[in-house]
Scaffold this active site. Structure first.
Site, PDB file in Angstrom:
ATOM      1  CG  ASP A 101      -1.982   1.098   1.348  1.00  0.00           C
ATOM      2  OD1 ASP A 101      -1.832   1.763   0.268  1.00  0.00           O
ATOM      3  OD2 ASP A 101      -2.601   1.200   2.374  1.00  0.00           O
ATOM      4  CG  ASP A 307      -3.139   5.284  -3.727  1.00  0.00           C
ATOM      5  OD1 ASP A 307      -2.159   4.738  -3.245  1.00  0.00           O
ATOM      6  OD2 ASP A 307      -4.508   4.744  -3.430  1.00  0.00           O
TER       7      ASP A 307
END
Length: 429
Positions: A101, A307
C-alpha cells in the site's frame, strides 16, 4: 499499493519471488502474479466492488489529511483489488503475504497469540519463536514514527490502526529481520505485530506492507540499501503477463524518453503528491483554473496524489467537465446510462469491443502522460463501457488504471517520480 480488470482489479496480485532477481549493488525485483479472474456476472460484480472501494479509499485517504502525520489510519482494498507482497520475517524465516500500500507506512502482520485474528491462508507469525524479534520502547524514534497510541506495562510500544470499513488491527511495535527470497535480509526493521485484527481483510493476506513516504515505511527503513527508490510496471487489462516491482538500483527508470515530475512535500508525508496542470483530449486542453480544486480548494503544487491502490482517477470538477465534454463530442458510439449513477459518460459496446477515443494526455509539471484507451474506458457490466475519470470536490488521485503500461519510478532522495512509456508485458520477458 493495491487494487488490469483481469490482473489488477479482479484478482489478488502477488509480489512473489518465483522470478526473483538480485543485483550486485543491492537492487532487487519481484514478480507480480495474479489468480485467474472470475468470469461472467462474477467478473462484473468484482469490477463494481473495485469501483466502490476506489470511492471508499478516497474518502479515508482524505480523512488522514485532517488527522495529521501522527495518524496511522489507512484504507485497504478487499480481495479482488489488492497487491499482496510476499516476504519472509523472523529467524527462522516465516513466509507472509502483506497488502502492498503506497497510502500507508507501517508494515504489520498478524501475530500469535491472537486476541482476535481473521483467517489467513499462510501460517501466523509467532514472535516468541523468532530469535531476532525485539520489542521497542515507547521512547524510541521508531515508535513515534509509527504513531504509537499507547504503551504496555513494560514500556513497550503499541500501535492501533482503524480502517474506514470498521476493520482494525492492534498490537505491539517491534523489530525483526525481513527478507526477500532468503537472499537479501534486512535486520531490525520496525513492524507491527498484530494480536487483535478483524474486519474485511482477505485471508490471502496477513497484513499491510507500507510503501508510503513516511519514515517508518520499508521504502525509508531500507534506504541504505535501496537508496529510497522503487518502481513498478503494470500490464494492461488483457495482458497475459505478470507485472513487476523493483527496489534500489533495479528501480532506476532511465532513457531519452523518460519524463519526470517533482514530488511535492506536504503533510502527511505518507502520500506521494504531484502537481496536475491539466488534461488534454486530442488538441483540446483543460487547465486547472482559479475555481476550487485539489486539496482544500487551493490550486497549488501538490494538488494530486499518485496511488497504486486506487483504481479510478479523481480530478477537480472543472477538469472533469472539460474532458467529459471533449470526449462526448469526439466519440461517435452509442451513449448509455450507468443506472448505478457512478459514471457520467458511458457507451454501449459489443463483446470485445473497445471505445474509439482520441488520445487523452495528463499534464503534470514537466511530464505529459498519454493514457491507454483500454484504461480510459472499462466495461463495468456486460455491454456497458464507462469513463474511469471521476469528478472530486476534495481529494484528487491519479489511479492505477491510468498508470498502466508506464514504468514508474519513485526516487525519494531526488524527490521525483519518473515515467517511461513502455509495453509492460514485453518488458517483463
Amino acid at each position: 499499493m493495491a487494487t488490469l480488470i483481469y490482473s489488477l482489479l479482479l484478482s489478488s496480485i502477488y509480489f512473489t519471488l518465483s522470478s526473483y532477481a538480485s543485483s550486485d549493488n543491492g537492487g532487487f525485483t519481484l514478480d507480480l502474479l495474479h489468480r485467474d479472474p472470475p468470469s461472467g456476472e462474477a467478473r462484473f460484480r468484482s469490477i463494481r466492488s473495485a469501483i466502490d472501494r476506489s470511492f471508499s479509499r478516497k474518502s479515508f485517504l482524505l480523512s488522514k489529511l485532517s488527522k495529521g502525520i501522527d495518524s496511522v489510519d489507512a484504507t485497504i482494498t478487499g480481495a479482488g483489488g489488492e497487491y499482496v507482497m510476499k516476504f519472509l520475517i523472523g529467524t527462522p524465516p516465516v513466509e507472509q503475504l502483506g497488502i502492498a500500500d503506497t497510502g500507508s507506512d507501517l508494515l504489520w502482520t498478524q501475530c500469535l497469540p491472537c486476541t482476535q485474528c481473521y483467517k489467513q491462508d499462510s501460517p501466523l507469525f509467532n514472535p516468541s519463536k523468532s530469535r531476532s524479534y525485539r520489542p521497542i520502547s515507547c521512547q524510541s524514534s521508531l515508535c513515534q514514527a509509527a504513531g504509537s497510541a499507547s504503551c504496555d506495562d513494560g514500556n513497550h510500544c503499541q500501535y492501533q490502526v482503524s480502517y474506514g470499513d470498521r476493520s482494525h488491527t492492534a498490537g505491539d511495535v517491534g523489530t525483526e529481520t525481513l527478507s526477500f527470497g532468503g537472499k537479501i535480509s534486512f535486520p531490525k526493521v520496525a513492524f507491527g505485530c498484530g494480536h487483535d485484527n478483524d474486519g474485511t481483510f482477505s485471508q490471502t493476506g496477513s497484513g499491510i506492507v507500507g510503501l508510503g513516504g513516511g519514515s517508518v515505511s520499508i521504502v525509508n527503513q531500507l534506504r541504505s540499501t535501496t537508496g529510497g527508490r522503487f518502481s513498478y510496471c503494470l500490464t494492461l487489462l488483457n495482458a497475459n503477463a505478470s507485472s513487476k516491482i523493483s527496489f534500489g538500483s533495479d528501480a532506476v527508470v532511465s532513457g531519452s524518453d523518460v519524463v519526470s515530475t517533482p514530488l511535492v512535500k506536504k503533510s502527511p508525508d505518507t502520500y506521494y503528491y504531484l502537481t496536475l496542470e491539466g488534461i488534454s483530449v486530442g488538441e483540446k486542453r483543460t487547465e486547472i483554473g482559479s475555481s476550487k480544486a485539489g486539496f482544500g480548494g487551493s490550486v497549488e503544487e501538490g494538488n494530486i496524489i499518485i496511488d497504486s491502490g486506487t483504481m479510478l482517477t479523481f480530478v477537480p470538477q472543472e477538469i472533469y467537465d472539460g474532458v467529459l465534454a471533449a470526449l462526448a463530442e469526439a466519440i461517435s458510439a452509442e451513449k448509455a446510462t450507468d443506472l448505478q449513477g457512478t459514471f457520467g459518460l458511458c457507451y454501449r459496446v459489443s463483446v470485445g469491443q473497445g471505445i474509439d477515443s482520441p488520445p487523452v494526455t495528463v499534464h503534470f509539471t514537466g511530464a505529459d502522460l498519454v493514457v491507454e484507451a483500454v484504461s480510459l474506458f472499462v466495461e463495468v457490466e456486460e455491454g456497458l463501457s464507462c469513463l474511469t475519470l471521476v469528478a472530486s470536490q476534495d481529494l484528487s488521485i491519479f489511479g492505477n488504471l491510468f498508470q498502466m503500461n508506464y514504468h514508474i519510478g519513485y526516487d525519494l532522495v531526488k524527490g521525483e517520480v519518473s515515467f517511461q512509456k513502455t509495453d509492460c508485458a514485453t518488458e517483463q520477458e
